[in-house]
Design an enzyme around this catalytic site. Structure first.
Site, PDB file in Angstrom:
ATOM      1  N   ASP A 198       2.758  10.139 -11.065  1.00 46.45           N
ATOM      2  CA  ASP A 198       3.698   9.611 -10.083  1.00 46.45           C
ATOM      3  C   ASP A 198       3.300  10.191  -8.739  1.00 46.45           C
ATOM      4  OD1 ASP A 198       6.131   7.799 -10.111  1.00 46.45           O
ATOM      5  OD2 ASP A 198       6.730   9.375  -8.709  1.00 46.45           O
TER       6      ASP A 198
ATOM      7  N   TYR B  28      -1.906   3.168   0.520  1.00 46.44           N
ATOM      8  CA  TYR B  28      -1.867   3.562   1.931  1.00 46.44           C
ATOM      9  C   TYR B  28      -3.193   4.158   2.421  1.00 46.44           C
ATOM     10  CZ  TYR B  28       3.208   3.089   1.247  1.00 46.44           C
ATOM     11  OH  TYR B  28       4.472   2.602   0.967  1.00 46.44           O
TER      12      TYR B  28
HETATM   13  P1  ITT Z   1       2.756   3.223 -12.145  1.00 43.47           P
HETATM   14  O1  ITT Z   1       4.191   3.702 -11.980  1.00 43.47           O
HETATM   15  O2  ITT Z   1       2.629   2.166 -13.203  1.00 43.47           O
HETATM   16  O3  ITT Z   1       1.797   4.351 -12.322  1.00 43.47           O
HETATM   17  P2  ITT Z   1       3.011   2.543  -9.324  1.00 43.47           P
HETATM   18  O4  ITT Z   1       2.076   1.953  -8.315  1.00 43.47           O
HETATM   19  O5  ITT Z   1       4.409   1.971  -9.387  1.00 43.47           O
HETATM   20  O6  ITT Z   1       2.307   2.486 -10.775  1.00 43.47           O
HETATM   21  P3  ITT Z   1       4.085   5.031  -8.333  1.00 43.47           P
HETATM   22  O7  ITT Z   1       5.486   4.693  -8.647  1.00 43.47           O
HETATM   23  O8  ITT Z   1       3.586   6.416  -8.632  1.00 43.47           O
HETATM   24  O9  ITT Z   1       3.063   4.080  -9.107  1.00 43.47           O
HETATM   25  O10 ITT Z   1       3.834   4.699  -6.803  1.00 43.47           O
HETATM   26  C1  ITT Z   1       2.685   5.171  -6.176  1.00 43.47           C
HETATM   27  C2  ITT Z   1       2.495   4.475  -4.850  1.00 43.47           C
HETATM   28  O11 ITT Z   1       2.119   5.462  -3.871  1.00 43.47           O
HETATM   29  C3  ITT Z   1       1.314   3.511  -4.929  1.00 43.47           C
HETATM   30  O12 ITT Z   1       1.748   2.217  -5.259  1.00 43.47           O
HETATM   31  C4  ITT Z   1       0.725   3.615  -3.528  1.00 43.47           C
HETATM   32  O13 ITT Z   1       1.444   2.770  -2.670  1.00 43.47           O
HETATM   33  C5  ITT Z   1       1.006   5.052  -3.136  1.00 43.47           C
HETATM   34  N1  ITT Z   1      -0.148   5.912  -3.486  1.00 43.47           N
HETATM   35  C6  ITT Z   1      -0.219   6.832  -4.484  1.00 43.47           C
HETATM   36  N2  ITT Z   1      -1.440   7.374  -4.539  1.00 43.47           N
HETATM   37  C7  ITT Z   1      -2.164   6.798  -3.566  1.00 43.47           C
HETATM   38  C8  ITT Z   1      -3.493   6.915  -3.141  1.00 43.47           C
HETATM   39  O14 ITT Z   1      -4.354   7.726  -3.756  1.00 43.47           O
HETATM   40  N3  ITT Z   1      -3.887   6.179  -2.117  1.00 43.47           N
HETATM   41  C9  ITT Z   1      -3.040   5.351  -1.492  1.00 43.47           C
HETATM   42  N4  ITT Z   1      -1.775   5.145  -1.849  1.00 43.47           N
HETATM   43  C10 ITT Z   1      -1.332   5.874  -2.878  1.00 43.47           C
END
Ligand code: ITT
Length: 235
Positions: free
Chosen positions: A73, A167
């Site tokens: 997350d 991002y």
């Molecule tokens: P899962 O819950 O299925 O893993 P998700 O995309 O919904 O997928 P999150 O709730 O953890 O996952 O949200 C993470 C968000 O944060 C992701 O969609 C990106 O917008 C941002 N994010 C996380 N890591 C990133 C990265 O390495 N580079 C750019 N944006 C990132």
């Protein structure tokens, strides 16, 4: 690591899968994707922290699949927005309409750049945060462990670079002078929140899977109490 371990990567985000699958495989961890379990519905992430949401996802998948699961997350915290979008990063711009052909990531970036348009350079501090949870299936004792990785940066005023996801195009690594989207995958993993969390996880992986008697007892207690702190060493 002695034996190869099979784990389910509890994510539907293809960007995360691209960044995690290769280093895990190189460390002797064989990754099964969530696509192998299409019957598993949406997991409601209603925790109030990255740690809580990583555990919610990893627990649900370990329980459903009977395999060790790893969940990530993560999100972007912007100082000028008091840490927003934070745990809501994926859904940050869900209250904004899509422009033609726009992806969810593009829309998130458009909203964030717009909200931050009048914020001066000195106030544009931000960080990516990643919490990674590993959970054993109930039949193996349900032990859990969460690690955290952080990547400090500055929020750009326009997109730069075409790699990565989310991002990345508006996140500047100030030491490199390049955006996260201007880094090759390996360069990003060497610097990123996800890479840092993963290295912590792998450093304690063998101890987590094969704890000594003291660690076993602690793990059993922790699993039954459903309490799990973030730490550098497996509990
Ligand atoms: P899962 O819950 O299925 O893993 P998700 O995309 O919904 O997928 P999150 O709730 O953890 O996952 O949200 C993470 C968000 O944060 C992701 O969609 C990106 O917008 C941002 N994010 C996380 N890591 C990133 C990265 O390495 N580079 C750019 N944006 C990132």
């Amino acid at each position: 690591m002695k034996d190869r371990q099979r784990v389910v990567l509890a994510t539907t985000n293809s960007g995360k899968v691209r960044e995690l699958a290769e280093p895990l495989a190189a460390a002797g961890v064989d990754v099964v994707g969530l696509d192998a379990f299409p019957e598993l519905g949406d997991i409601v992430e209603d925790g109030d922290s990255f740690e809580a949401n990583a555990l919610i996802k990893a627990r649900a998948v370990a329980r459903h699949t009977g395999l060790v699961s790893i969940a990530d997350d993560s999100g972007l915290e912007v100082d000028a927005l008091h840490g927003a979008p934070g745990i809501h990063s994926a859904r940050y711009a869900d209250d904004w309409a899509f422009l033609a052909g726009e992806s969810r990531d593009d829309r998130n970036i458009r909203k964030l750049l717009s909200v931050m348009r009048d914020v001066a350079e000195a106030e544009r501090g931000c960080r990516f945060v990643c919490c990674m949870a590993v959970v054993l299936p109930p039949a193996s004792g349900g032990r859990e462990w969460v690690v955290r990785g952080v990547w400090e940066g500055r929020l750009l005023t326009a997109c730069r670079g075409g790699n990565g996801f989310g991002y990345d195009p508006i996140f500047l690594d100030p030491e490199l002078g390049r955006s996260a989207a201007e880094l090759e995958r390996g360069e990003k993993t060497a610097r990123s929140h996800r890479g840092r969390a993963l290295r912590r996880l792998l450093a304690g992986w063998t101890d987590f899977l094969n704890p000594g008697p003291a660690l076993s007892r602690a793990g059993g207690l922790m699993a039954s109490a459903r309490a799990c702190a973030v730490s550098d060493a497996p509990k």
